[in-house]
Design an enzyme around this catalytic site. Structure first.
Site, short mmCIF file in Angstrom:
data_model
loop_
_atom_site.label_atom_id
_atom_site.label_comp_id
_atom_site.label_asym_id
_atom_site.label_seq_id
_atom_site.Cartn_x
_atom_site.Cartn_y
_atom_site.Cartn_z
N THR A 34 28.20 17.44 26.63
CA THR A 34 28.32 16.35 25.67
C THR A 34 26.91 15.77 25.51
OG1 THR A 34 28.77 14.64 27.34
CG2 THR A 34 30.68 15.78 26.38
N HIS A 35 26.58 15.38 24.29
CA HIS A 35 25.22 14.91 23.98
C HIS A 35 24.18 15.98 24.35
CE1 HIS A 35 26.82 10.82 23.38
NE2 HIS A 35 27.55 11.06 24.46
N ASN A 53 14.74 37.16 16.62
CA ASN A 53 15.32 35.95 16.04
C ASN A 53 16.78 36.16 15.65
OD1 ASN A 53 12.72 34.79 16.20
ND2 ASN A 53 12.18 35.64 14.21
N GLU A 105 21.37 31.82 12.18
CA GLU A 105 20.63 30.79 11.46
C GLU A 105 21.06 30.75 9.99
OE1 GLU A 105 16.49 31.46 12.17
OE2 GLU A 105 16.68 31.13 14.34
N LYS A 142 9.06 38.68 19.28
CA LYS A 142 10.13 37.82 18.81
C LYS A 142 11.38 38.61 18.44
CE LYS A 142 10.25 34.05 18.13
NZ LYS A 142 9.83 33.37 16.91
N SER A 151 29.41 31.66 -21.21
CA SER A 151 29.79 31.76 -19.79
C SER A 151 30.10 33.18 -19.37
CB SER A 151 31.00 30.86 -19.50
OG SER A 151 32.12 31.26 -20.29
N ASN A 168 42.10 26.74 -23.25
CA ASN A 168 42.24 25.70 -22.24
C ASN A 168 43.31 26.04 -21.21
OD1 ASN A 168 40.43 24.49 -23.94
ND2 ASN A 168 41.71 22.75 -24.50
N SER A 209 9.60 39.02 14.00
CA SER A 209 8.52 38.25 13.39
C SER A 209 7.48 39.18 12.79
CB SER A 209 7.86 37.34 14.43
OG SER A 209 6.64 36.83 13.97
N GLN A 265 33.41 23.98 -17.58
CA GLN A 265 32.83 25.31 -17.43
C GLN A 265 31.96 25.38 -16.17
OE1 GLN A 265 31.57 27.65 -20.96
NE2 GLN A 265 29.50 27.44 -20.13
#
Length: 462
Positions: free
Chosen positions: A156-157, A286, A291, A284, A24, A111, A278, A323
């Site tokens: 709403t909605h 973005n 996102e 574009k 680890s 431990n 883009s 672990q």
């Protein structure tokens, strides 16, 4: 090859594939600092109960400080070390010799060592996350105060519903994150209990002063059951759920702002610094920052689920399955740090377009106000709601807005309509009617800001 801490009982060397599978160190080296802090405290506790001399304790502590310097200066060399505990102990023995170095682990197990390390690490990192969230809430308050006059549709909605203040919308998220900070403080208080001195599972056979260890490491007390102390990972599960919830709140915020930044809405413009373009379409722009904020929430939900699935089938005490708690934990922390910083930068630099928000308001949003108007005239709300719906239907049949209906047309639906109905057709009046605590009126929005500012002031001094 590094000497294993557990090798005495074995006749064969470990299979190379198994060694890699078991190791680890690639990820738990993140615990180097807290592992050394725990070892320094333990060296003091050993000397306190006369298991080692003061001189030996000093030698151990000075050696551990040298190991820490190597980590700090990035000169620590990882060899064939199984984990961070093995690595630090191996290097300590190289510096001060095996005889004294080998005394550090008496009565202690990896431990209780790792259980302590992770609590110390998470306590420190939680304070950083708390600070970043507080900064974000403060930003929400600053923008809300300065942009309190901006009106916009509330949805709403995803349908236009009632008129609200932009500040009211923004503060709704500030309150989500306010609650998240409070939840984090509760998680910190629950995790801030010391497992060190619990040994492998049965406890410590030597007179180790566990209260001393707890005080040295800044814990509030000791876990009273050694078996539970070494196996408990509830605090990690709690933190991972908390992280998933925080990310979900940011995801909701991102979704709103992504919509508001589209050409169809046009309420806000995201800074170029937090957008990309883009590879095919030159026009574009973005909102990739938002996102990605939205997308990262799924990852953090997955981290929480991964650890819960590990925990749900384990027998008591420590099992190597545990672990698997660290990579999701470390990833959630790292992701949250980046996510909150990006969200803060995006919100801090975006432009809100007041006139566009105002133009998005439409007369049909006065329909609820019509119902309230009739209630104030003595009509029951259910009857008023029915009449208001009939007003909307009448306007649709007449191909006009409800504000363009004449008084005789309104009276055909109810005698309770009078000339004062025209006073309703004002968006500022619409938001100002919400005077009850928590509403979108100017006074209530200011009250929200003041409450948050007071809380922020107190939180910064904790």
């Amino acid at each position: 090859m590094a000497e294993k801490l557990w090798g005495g009982r074995f006749n064969e060397g470990i299979n190379p594939v198994m060694e890699k599978f078991n190791s680890s160190i690639a990820f738990d080296q993140a615990l180097w600092d807290v592992d050394i802090k725990g070892s320094i405290a333990y060296a003091k506790a050993l000397e306190k109960c006369n298991l080692i001399t003061l001189e030996e304790s000093t030698t151990l502590i000075n050696g551990l400080l040298k190991v820490a310097q190597e980590w700090t200066s990035d000169t620590f060399v990882i060899k064939n070390d199984e984990d961070i505990h093995s690595a630090n102990e191996r290097r300590l023995k190289e510096i001060i010799g095996k005889e004294i170095g080998g005394k550090l682990h008496v009565g202690r197990s990896r431990n209780d060592q790792v259980a302590t390390d992770v609590r110390l690490w998470l306590r420190e990192k939680s304070a950083i996350l708390k600070s970043l969230l507080i900064d974000f809430i403060e930003l929400c308050c600053i923008r809300s105060k300065g942009e309190i006059d901006i009106l916009m549709p509330g949805y709403t909605h995803l349908q236009r519903a009632q008129v609200i203040r932009w500040s009211h919308w923004l503060l709704s998220y500030a309150w989500y994150f306010h609650n998240d900070v409070n939840k984090l403080e509760e998680i910190i208080s629950r995790m801030n209990i010391c497992p060190l001195g619990s040994g492998a599972l049965a406890g410590n056979p030597f007179p180790i002063d566990r209260e001393f260890l707890a005080n040295e490491l800044g814990f509030l007390g000791c876990i009273p059951n050694s078996l539970q102390a070494v196996s408990d990972r509830d605090f990690i599960a709690e933190f991972l759920f908390w992280g998933a919830l925080v990310a979900t709140h940011f995801s909701k915020l991102a979704e709103d702002l992504i919509l508001y930044s589209t050409k169809e809405f046009g309420f806000v413009t995201i800074s170029d610094a937090y957008c990309t373009g883009s590879s095919l379409m030159p026009q574009k722009k973005n909102a990739d920052s938002l996102e990605l904020v939205r997308g990262k929430s799924g990852r953090l939900i997955g981290n929480c689920m991964a650890v819960l699935v590990v925990l749900k089938g384990l027998p008591s005490a420590f099992n190597k399955d545990l672990q698997e708690d660290k990579e999701p934990l470390f990833d959630t922390y790292k992701t949250l740090i980046e996510l909150i910083q990006v969200a803060t930068g995006t919100l801090g630099s975006l432009k809100i377009h007041k006139e566009v928000c105002y133009k998005a308001l439409s007369p049909d949003m006065f329909a609820t106000d019509v119902a309230y108007y009739l209630v104030k005239k003595g009509v029951s709300f259910r009857d008023a709601h029915k009449v208001a719906g009939e007003v909307v239907a009448l306007a649709e049949n007449k191909n006009c807005s409800i504000t363009e209906l004449s008084l005789p047309q309104l009276n055909s639906l109810s005698d309770y309509f009078n000339e004062d109905i025209s006073l309703l057709w004002n968006y500022e009046n619409s938001v100002e009617q919400y005077q009850a605590f928590g509403g979108t009126s100017r006074e209530n929005v200011y009250v929200q800001i003041q409450l948050l500012e007071k809380w922020l002031s107190n939180s910064k001094h904790l």
